[in-house]
Design a protein around this motif. Structure first.
Motif, PDB file in Angstrom:
ATOM      1  N   UNK A   9       0.841  -1.190   0.000  1.00  0.00           N
ATOM      2  CA  UNK A   9       0.000   0.000   0.000  1.00  0.00           C
ATOM      3  C   UNK A   9       0.878   1.243   0.000  1.00  0.00           C
ATOM      4  N   UNK A  10       0.239   2.393   0.005  1.00  0.00           N
ATOM      5  CA  UNK A  10       0.986   3.654  -0.105  1.00  0.00           C
ATOM      6  C   UNK A  10       1.999   3.815   1.026  1.00  0.00           C
ATOM      7  N   UNK A  11       1.606   3.398   2.260  1.00  0.00           N
ATOM      8  CA  UNK A  11       2.511   3.528   3.407  1.00  0.00           C
ATOM      9  C   UNK A  11       3.737   2.636   3.288  1.00  0.00           C
ATOM     10  N   UNK A  12       3.675   1.620   2.416  1.00  0.00           N
ATOM     11  CA  UNK A  12       4.778   0.670   2.290  1.00  0.00           C
ATOM     12  C   UNK A  12       5.785   1.063   1.211  1.00  0.00           C
ATOM     13  N   UNK A  13       5.494   2.117   0.451  1.00  0.00           N
ATOM     14  CA  UNK A  13       6.370   2.525  -0.640  1.00  0.00           C
ATOM     15  C   UNK A  13       7.776   2.831  -0.106  1.00  0.00           C
ATOM     16  N   UNK A  14       8.796   2.232  -0.731  1.00  0.00           N
ATOM     17  CA  UNK A  14      10.177   2.477  -0.325  1.00  0.00           C
ATOM     18  C   UNK A  14      10.712   1.516   0.706  1.00  0.00           C
ATOM     19  N   UNK A  15       9.829   0.671   1.277  1.00  0.00           N
ATOM     20  CA  UNK A  15      10.278  -0.302   2.283  1.00  0.00           C
ATOM     21  C   UNK A  15      10.923  -1.499   1.585  1.00  0.00           C
ATOM     22  N   UNK A  16      12.043  -1.952   2.100  1.00  0.00           N
ATOM     23  CA  UNK A  16      12.672  -3.150   1.543  1.00  0.00           C
ATOM     24  C   UNK A  16      11.735  -4.336   1.667  1.00  0.00           C
ATOM     25  N   UNK A  17      11.731  -5.208   0.665  1.00  0.00           N
ATOM     26  CA  UNK A  17      10.791  -6.321   0.668  1.00  0.00           C
ATOM     27  C   UNK A  17      11.069  -7.298   1.807  1.00  0.00           C
ATOM     28  N   UNK A  18      12.358  -7.516   2.151  1.00  0.00           N
ATOM     29  CA  UNK A  18      12.650  -8.451   3.238  1.00  0.00           C
ATOM     30  C   UNK A  18      12.176  -7.895   4.586  1.00  0.00           C
ATOM     31  N   UNK A  19      12.316  -6.583   4.764  1.00  0.00           N
ATOM     32  CA  UNK A  19      11.839  -5.939   5.995  1.00  0.00           C
ATOM     33  C   UNK A  19      10.312  -6.000   6.058  1.00  0.00           C
ATOM     34  N   UNK A  20       9.645  -5.726   4.944  1.00  0.00           N
ATOM     35  CA  UNK A  20       8.183  -5.738   4.882  1.00  0.00           C
ATOM     36  C   UNK A  20       7.632  -7.112   5.268  1.00  0.00           C
ATOM     37  N   UNK A  21       8.194  -8.167   4.695  1.00  0.00           N
ATOM     38  CA  UNK A  21       7.689  -9.509   4.973  1.00  0.00           C
ATOM     39  C   UNK A  21       7.960  -9.898   6.426  1.00  0.00           C
ATOM     40  N   UNK A  22       9.152  -9.583   6.934  1.00  0.00           N
ATOM     41  CA  UNK A  22       9.482  -9.914   8.322  1.00  0.00           C
ATOM     42  C   UNK A  22       8.557  -9.207   9.301  1.00  0.00           C
ATOM     43  N   UNK A  23       8.159  -7.981   8.980  1.00  0.00           N
ATOM     44  CA  UNK A  23       7.254  -7.231   9.857  1.00  0.00           C
ATOM     45  C   UNK A  23       5.843  -7.800   9.824  1.00  0.00           C
ATOM     46  N   UNK A  24       5.468  -8.401   8.698  1.00  0.00           N
ATOM     47  CA  UNK A  24       4.104  -8.889   8.534  1.00  0.00           C
ATOM     48  C   UNK A  24       3.934 -10.375   8.812  1.00  0.00           C
ATOM     49  N   UNK A  25       5.036 -11.077   9.050  1.00  0.00           N
ATOM     50  CA  UNK A  25       4.963 -12.501   9.354  1.00  0.00           C
ATOM     51  C   UNK A  25       5.809 -12.788  10.586  1.00  0.00           C
ATOM     52  N   UNK A  26       5.159 -12.945  11.748  1.00  0.00           N
ATOM     53  CA  UNK A  26       5.877 -13.127  13.003  1.00  0.00           C
ATOM     54  C   UNK A  26       6.730 -14.386  13.014  1.00  0.00           C
TER      55      UNK A  26
END
Length: 304
Positions: A9-26
């Protein structure tokens, strides 16, 4: 095999994909995510991707999590300090240094190994093979009282009480710095630290409400003995909250200063009181365990 799909989503723009997935999958660490990317288990918009890719709006991420081969958990004849036991529950005083349930690097010598030897098959199976009977946990380096469910009905009852914040949980801790006030409340949400997934932090993103009540028991120069009562039970809650208000726990190398004045085996934190409604009788039961000798000796040094 587990399959998951996320949309950026818009808030996720620019976030590294590995960081994004780690934050969303405990269940996944950042290094674990990077390994899955290397092995081709994570795809971006249907194609392979690198771990340092920075997300764009409407990107679609597909995550395939391979099944993990479970390590057999064996009963071990480890002494237990049992405070109370009946057909529904068992209450123990866990020593500092004992891991509650098996995890990578700790497949033996845990409280679960000891419980399996002591109780046999009389443990709730709700939390799966690695955590039989475990309703809640305390850190390896935290000592004190812990409750275990011996059947699924008891487990459900105790878990509901935890969810409803009706269980009494009081801790003693030695923290840095003095307090001007006698008591207070920290009401701040806790989630994964966005900069270090192995740590928790006060954060507004992907977090849950956390409430800790504290009161001063004794002042000792630059240190204070406090009682901390949990209203909620988030991972590392007391350690994170006290650090947030400027009072990290003595001996806590994760959330406190890296240079500590004493060589301790871990943070000075002890689960002193546990109270709950018995799943079968409906009676309120409360257990209190004294401070361990190492904690008492530390207090004597600080007072001196």
């Amino acid at each position: 095999m587990g399959y998951f799909t996320f949309g950026a989503e818009q808030d996720d723009i620019g976030c590294r994909i590995d960081v994004f997935i780690a934050e969303n999958m405990e269940s996944l660490s950042r290094s674990g995510v990077q390994r899955l990317i290397e092995e081709g288990h994570i795809r971006l918009n249907g194609a392979s991707v690198k771990a340092n890719y920075k997300l764009r709006e409407k990107d679609v991420i597909d995550v395939e999590v391979p099944e993990v081969k479970l390590v057999e958990i064996l009963p071990e004849d480890i002494p237990l300090d049992i405070l109370y036991e009946d057909k529904d529950v068992i209450i123990v005083n866990k020593p500092q240094g004992m891991v509650v349930h098996p995890a990578p690097g700790h497949t033996s010598g845990t409280l679960v190994n000891a419980l399996m030897f002591h109780c046999g098959d009389e443990l709730s199976g709700i939390n799966g093979e690695k955590r039989p009977g475990i309703v809640h946990r305390i850190d390896k380096d935290t000592s004190g009282v812990l409750m275990i469910a011996k059947n699924d009905t008891a487990h459900q009852s105790l878990a509901e009480q935890l969810a409803n914040h009706s269980i009494t949980r009081k801790y003693n801790a030695i923290v840095f710095n003095g307090f001007q006030e006698e008591e207070g409340i920290v009401d701040q949400p806790i989630g994964r630290n966005p900069l270090d997934r192995k740590k928790m932090a006060v954060t507004q993103k992907h977090s849950r409400r956390a409430v800790t009540h504290y009161r001063v028991i004794e002042r000792m120069g630059n240190f204070t003995l406090i009682e901390a009562q949990l209203e909620t039970g988030r991972t590392h809650q007391i350690r994170v909250h006290m650090t947030y208000i400027g009072h990290p726990l003595l001996g806590d190398l994760v959330y406190g200063p890296k240079k500590q004045p004493f060589k301790l085996e871990g943070q000075a934190l002890h689960a002193k009181v546990l109270g709950f409604i018995h799943p079968t009788t409906g009676e309120y039961m409360e257990f209190e365990v004294p401070l361990p000798d190492s904690f008492k000796k530390l207090l004597e040094r600080l007072k001196a």
